[in-house]
Design a protein around this motif. Structure first.
Motif, mmCIF file in Angstrom:
data_model
loop_
_atom_site.group_PDB
_atom_site.id
_atom_site.type_symbol
_atom_site.label_atom_id
_atom_site.label_comp_id
_atom_site.label_asym_id
_atom_site.label_seq_id
_atom_site.Cartn_x
_atom_site.Cartn_y
_atom_site.Cartn_z
ATOM 1 N N ASP A 171 0.803 -1.220 0.000
ATOM 2 C CA ASP A 171 0.000 0.000 0.000
ATOM 3 C C ASP A 171 0.838 1.273 0.000
ATOM 4 O O ASP A 171 0.652 2.154 0.829
ATOM 5 C CB ASP A 171 -0.951 -0.012 1.204
ATOM 6 C CG ASP A 171 -2.052 1.026 1.065
ATOM 7 O OD1 ASP A 171 -2.280 1.506 -0.060
ATOM 8 O OD2 ASP A 171 -2.680 1.368 2.092
ATOM 9 N N GLN A 173 3.578 3.639 -3.012
ATOM 10 C CA GLN A 173 4.096 3.706 -4.371
ATOM 11 C C GLN A 173 5.511 3.146 -4.451
ATOM 12 O O GLN A 173 6.264 3.161 -3.480
ATOM 13 C CB GLN A 173 4.059 5.147 -4.883
ATOM 14 C CG GLN A 173 2.646 5.697 -5.056
ATOM 15 C CD GLN A 173 2.646 7.103 -5.609
ATOM 16 O OE1 GLN A 173 3.563 7.524 -6.316
ATOM 17 N NE2 GLN A 173 1.606 7.853 -5.269
ATOM 18 N N THR A 238 -5.611 -1.733 -8.682
ATOM 19 C CA THR A 238 -4.372 -0.956 -8.592
ATOM 20 C C THR A 238 -3.999 -0.561 -7.174
ATOM 21 O O THR A 238 -2.863 -0.153 -6.939
ATOM 22 C CB THR A 238 -4.474 0.321 -9.446
ATOM 23 O OG1 THR A 238 -5.600 1.096 -9.005
ATOM 24 C CG2 THR A 238 -4.641 -0.022 -10.905
ATOM 25 N N ASN A 239 -4.933 -0.676 -6.243
ATOM 26 C CA ASN A 239 -4.583 -0.336 -4.865
ATOM 27 C C ASN A 239 -3.715 -1.434 -4.255
ATOM 28 O O ASN A 239 -3.820 -2.595 -4.640
ATOM 29 C CB ASN A 239 -5.844 -0.148 -4.015
ATOM 30 C CG ASN A 239 -6.632 1.072 -4.427
ATOM 31 O OD1 ASN A 239 -6.076 2.027 -4.949
ATOM 32 N ND2 ASN A 239 -7.935 1.046 -4.202
ATOM 33 N N GLU A 245 0.247 1.281 -8.033
ATOM 34 C CA GLU A 245 -0.048 2.561 -7.378
ATOM 35 C C GLU A 245 0.808 3.677 -7.975
ATOM 36 O O GLU A 245 0.354 4.798 -8.174
ATOM 37 C CB GLU A 245 0.173 2.458 -5.867
ATOM 38 C CG GLU A 245 -0.904 1.669 -5.146
ATOM 39 C CD GLU A 245 -0.974 2.003 -3.662
ATOM 40 O OE1 GLU A 245 -0.335 2.989 -3.231
ATOM 41 O OE2 GLU A 245 -1.679 1.283 -2.931
ATOM 42 N N TYR A 246 2.056 3.349 -8.270
ATOM 43 C CA TYR A 246 2.963 4.344 -8.854
ATOM 44 C C TYR A 246 2.543 4.696 -10.271
ATOM 45 O O TYR A 246 2.458 5.877 -10.641
ATOM 46 C CB TYR A 246 4.390 3.793 -8.848
ATOM 47 C CG TYR A 246 5.427 4.771 -9.363
ATOM 48 C CD1 TYR A 246 5.563 6.041 -8.790
ATOM 49 C CD2 TYR A 246 6.276 4.423 -10.408
ATOM 50 C CE1 TYR A 246 6.524 6.930 -9.250
ATOM 51 C CE2 TYR A 246 7.240 5.308 -10.875
ATOM 52 C CZ TYR A 246 7.357 6.560 -10.288
ATOM 53 O OH TYR A 246 8.303 7.444 -10.749
ATOM 54 N N LYS A 248 -0.376 4.412 -11.591
ATOM 55 C CA LYS A 248 -1.642 5.152 -11.543
ATOM 56 C C LYS A 248 -1.392 6.618 -11.185
ATOM 57 O O LYS A 248 -2.014 7.523 -11.753
ATOM 58 C CB LYS A 248 -2.583 4.507 -10.522
ATOM 59 C CG LYS A 248 -3.949 5.189 -10.422
ATOM 60 C CD LYS A 248 -4.922 4.371 -9.594
ATOM 61 C CE LYS A 248 -4.468 4.230 -8.157
ATOM 62 N NZ LYS A 248 -5.502 3.534 -7.318
#
Length: 347
Positions: A171, A173, A238-239, A245-246, A248
Motif C-alpha cells: 500500500d 508507491q 491498482t490499490n 499505485e505508482y 496510476k
C-alpha cells in the motif's frame, strides 16, 4: 509456490494465493505508524564500527558490525546485488525447473548462493543455521510485519537464529520501497555514489517522466493487469501494489475490478473463469511475468486469443514483484510507456 486453486483461504493461505498471482498478500492488521513512514537509522557501515537499521516494522536491528552473513528473500538479494552487496543464502523463487535463474533472481549468479527454499512454504532451517546468519531480510505484503516467504510453521525457529529486517511493499508507491532498499544497501556498505548506481536512478526518473507523458497524451488507452492459472484468470486492482499505485499516480488509465468482486481477496484482485475473461475491456494487457503464472505464449484458451488487445499484439510483461533497485525498475516503466505510446484503441 501455491496458487489460488490450492491454497487454503486462511490468513496465511490467502497470502500465499495472492503471492502466486503476483498481487501481493491479503492480511490486514494495524501497523506501527513509524514503520509505515519507513524511518531509517543507518548508523555505521560495512567498513567499521557498530551497525543499526530501523526497518518498516519500526524495529531497529543493532549489531556490533555490519552483517556479513546475509540471508534474504530472492528479490531482496537481487536488489542488494545490484548495489554491490552479496548474500550467503536466499529463499524464494531462485531457479527454474531447468536450473536457470528465476526472473526474481535478477543478475545474481544463483550457483554461488545457498538456496534454502525455492517455493512457497519451503525453508531449510538446518541449512540456514549452518550459514551462521547475521541478519535475515525480506519484504512484507502487510502491515502486520509478516516476512515474505518465511513459513508460518518455522518462523519462530528462524527468528531465534538471527535478527530480521522487513522492507514494506504494501500500500505505497514504488518509489518508497526503492528508497528504503537504497538506504539499506548504503547502511551495508554499498557505494551509492558509484556511477552505475547514480545513472540507474537517473534512467528510472527519465522512464517515469516518459510514462507520465505517454499517459497524458493517450488517456483513452485502458490497461488491464492480469495473471493466468489453468482454471482462472485474475484481474488486479491498482490499490495496494507498489508498481500499480505508482503507475496510476503517473496517470495510467487502469481497468479496475468492482469493489464487490475484490472483497473475497481483501481488495487485491478479481477471479474470472476463462469463459468470462472478456468481462473487462482493455487496450493493453500487462501479464504477471513470474514462473508461478502461465505466460501469455502458453495460454491456449480460445477466449484469451479473441481478446482485442491480444489480437492486436498489445500484451506486455509485468514485473509483479519488482526487484527493488533502480536499475531493475527502469525496464518495466519503459515497457509500459512504450506500450501506451504505440497502442491502438481496440476496446
Amino acid at each position: 509456490m501455491p496458487n489460488a486453486r490450492t491454497a487454503r483461504l486462511s490468513r496465511r493461505g490467502l497470502l500465499a494465493a495472492a503471492g502466486a498471482l503476483g498481487l501481493g498478500a491479503v492480511l490486514t492488521a494495524c501497523g506501527d505508524d513509524d514503520a509505515k513512514d519507513g524511518g531509517a537509522d543507518t548508523k555505521g557501515s560495512a567498513k567499521s564500527g557498530p551497525w543499526s537499521f530501523k526497518d518498516d516494522r519500526g524495529t531497529t536491528v543493532k549489531l556490533d558490525e555490519a552483517p556479513k552473513n546475509i540471508v534474504a528473500f530472492t528479490g531482496v538479494a537481487a536488489a542488494l546485488y545490484d548495489y554491490g552487496i552479496e548474500v550467503k543464502g536466499v529463499f524464494g523463487p531462485t531457479t527454474t525447473k531447468d536450473g536457470k535463474a528465476d526472473v526474481q533472481a535478477g543478475d545474481m549468479d544463483v550457483s554461488k548462493v545457498t538456496v534454502l527454499g525455492n517455493v512457497w512454504d519451503q525453508f531449510n532451517v538446518e541449512k540456514y543455521a549452518a550459514l551462521a546468519p547475521d541478519v535475515l531480510i525480506s519484504t512484507m505484503f502487510d502491515d502486520a510485519g509478516t516476512l515474505w516467504y518465511v513459513p508460518e510453521a518455522s518462523k519462530d525457529k528462524i527468528a531465534k537464529l538471527a535478527p530480521s529486517v522487513g522492507i514494506s511493499v504494501f500500500d505505497r508507491q514504488l518509489t518508497a520501497p526503492l528508497q528504503r532498499m537504497w538506504e539499506l544497501a548504503e547502511s551495508l556498505g554499498a557505494d551509492m555514489t558509484d556511477a552505475k548506481v547514480t545513472e540507474a536512478k537517473k534512467r528510472f526518473e527519465a522512464a517515469s517522466e516518459r510514462l507520465r507523458k505517454a499517459a497524458k497524451a493517450k488517456p483513452e488507452i485502458k490497461v488491464l493487469v492480469g495473471s493466468a492459472s489453468p482454471e482462472l484468470f485474475y484481474v488486479s486492482g491498482t490499490n495496494l501494489s507498489i508498481d500499480l499505485e505508482y503507475f496510476k499516480a503517473l496517470g495510467v488509465n487502469f481497468v479496475e475490478p468492482t469493489e464487490e468482486a475484490k472483497k473475497a481477496t481483501g481488495g487485491w484482485f478479481e477471479s474470472l473463469s476463462w469463459e468470462n475473461v472478456d468481462k473487462h475491456k482493455a487496450d493493453v494487457i500487462m501479464m504477471d511475468d513470474r514462473s508461478s503464472a502461465i505466460q501469455p505464449a502458453d495460454i491456449t484458451e480460445a477466449t484469451w486469443k479473441q481478446l482485442p488487445a491480444v489480437k492486436a499484439g498489445q500484451v506486455i510483461a509485468r514485473s509483479t514483484e519488482p526487484i527493488l533497485s533502480y536499475d531493475k525498475c527502469v525496464a518495466p516503466v519503459e515497457a509500459l510507456a512504450e506500450a501506451i505510446e504505440k497502442a491502438k484503441k481496440v476496446s
